[in-house]
Design a protein around this motif. Sequence first.
Motif, mmCIF file in Angstrom:
data_model
loop_
_atom_site.group_PDB
_atom_site.id
_atom_site.type_symbol
_atom_site.label_atom_id
_atom_site.label_comp_id
_atom_site.label_asym_id
_atom_site.label_seq_id
_atom_site.Cartn_x
_atom_site.Cartn_y
_atom_site.Cartn_z
ATOM 1 N N HIS A 199 0.821 -1.216 0.000
ATOM 2 C CA HIS A 199 0.000 0.000 0.000
ATOM 3 C C HIS A 199 0.854 1.265 0.000
ATOM 4 C CE1 HIS A 199 -3.489 -2.515 0.168
ATOM 5 N NE2 HIS A 199 -2.841 -3.249 1.060
ATOM 6 N N CYS A 232 -7.665 1.043 -4.886
ATOM 7 C CA CYS A 232 -7.112 -0.163 -4.249
ATOM 8 C C CYS A 232 -8.137 -0.742 -3.273
ATOM 9 C CB CYS A 232 -5.827 0.219 -3.509
ATOM 10 S SG CYS A 232 -5.033 -1.156 -2.657
ATOM 11 N N CYS A 290 -7.818 -1.353 -0.371
ATOM 12 C CA CYS A 290 -7.679 -0.758 0.968
ATOM 13 C C CYS A 290 -8.492 0.524 1.102
ATOM 14 C CB CYS A 290 -6.219 -0.473 1.280
ATOM 15 S SG CYS A 290 -5.520 0.906 0.345
ATOM 16 N N CYS A 296 -1.918 2.492 -5.051
ATOM 17 C CA CYS A 296 -1.029 1.623 -4.257
ATOM 18 C C CYS A 296 -0.263 0.670 -5.192
ATOM 19 C CB CYS A 296 -1.832 0.771 -3.286
ATOM 20 S SG CYS A 296 -2.748 1.716 -2.067
#
Length: 431
Positions: free
Chosen positions: A277, A287, A289, A294
């Motif tokens: 990340h 991403c 996340c 990332c």
Amino acid sequence: MTTAGRVEQAREPQYPAISSDSVTWTPKPAIELSSQRAVRRHNLGVVLRQVVERGPRSRATIALDTGLNKTTVSSLVSELMDLGLLVERGAEARATAGRPGLVVDVAREGAVALGLEINVDYLGVQATDLAGGSRYKAIEAADNRRRGSDVVLDRLADLATEALREVRAQGLRPIGATVALPGLVDVTRGELLAAPNLHWTDVPVVELLRERMGADPLPLGADNEANLAALAELWEGAAVGLSDFMYASGQVGVGGGIVLGGELFRGYRGFGGEFGHTTVEADGLPCACGSHGCLETRGGLEPLLAAAGLDSEQITTTGSGKPVAELVKRAEAGEETALAALADCGRWLGVALGSVVNLLSPQAIVLGGYFAPISQWLKPPIERELSERVLGGAAAVPPVLPSSLGPEAAVRGAAATQLRRVLADPTLVNA
Ligand SMILES: [Zn+2]
């Protein structure tokens, strides 16, 4: 598909002995007693590690190598034999004259620890004995993204119970289990706080596993899979003898483990090392996340397989092993699309690793997980990026090494974490 079975082999790594003669005792009897016990436990560990790390040897040789006196060593060896960790075997071969002493060796039927792993596309179990030998392993491909955490933990508990049954049948004594997890882990509480690729948040893995393995009150722990894999590489893999290195792990996500000064670097809250990340494009792709740009969106397994024209959906049905093997086959055959995809993946990894090297100045970069079998194609573009981006010229560019433990690194690190508690204090085997 589950592959399971008994396996054989290997060895592990250190600490000086403390001579009880050199310890300055405090005048208070209670503290004196606890100090004596602490010295005794420490020295039990010193003797046990001598045998584990350096092989079968006589009490006299242990005394010589540790600086402890022979009487003390004999008494420590007797206690380790009573604990079921060492056994006596045959006479020691010697070049010098004199009566050869009986050697002591690690008990084949001594302590064993379990490494467990939940990853996005598989579950894994590994049982390692005190000498580093693998005594049982099982890997099961599974689409854990589409199963709830309860279902996955039910299955992991079943796999762990089966492994415990098998190692007990081999006469071994399980001393603990650690679970490797693909996300942020609160190691103290044994909780998985966030695993973007599994879509799990706040799962108290250790507590839930303990409930499911109620009949087996083993010490349980949990840690990030790349952290455990980095430790395994440090203890018994490609990074043995290194003090500072970056472990980059290709799974469905991209993980990282940082070892500095011979210790795992966790960062302030334990969330350090999230290599996947780190930002490689300020305005890049979204991403899992929640952020964007990332490394994982460019150097992850799914973009790599997609760029190579392979079915990334296959990961969820067969695990990542098959599509990666297919990618290797195509690259070996010189297929241009596959080679271009690998070169691109290596370039993105090199961009991110350039920042890592400028920040940390590691001795080496270790490529693990699925990066290992494709490392020969990733290395040239990584090295090219590093040579352009790292300050200090060629001398500052660290070597890029493939993992020597492959996909087993995390489970081996997980089991070794438990075994090292016993190597530090052998009396824990009865705890
Ligand atoms: Zn991300």
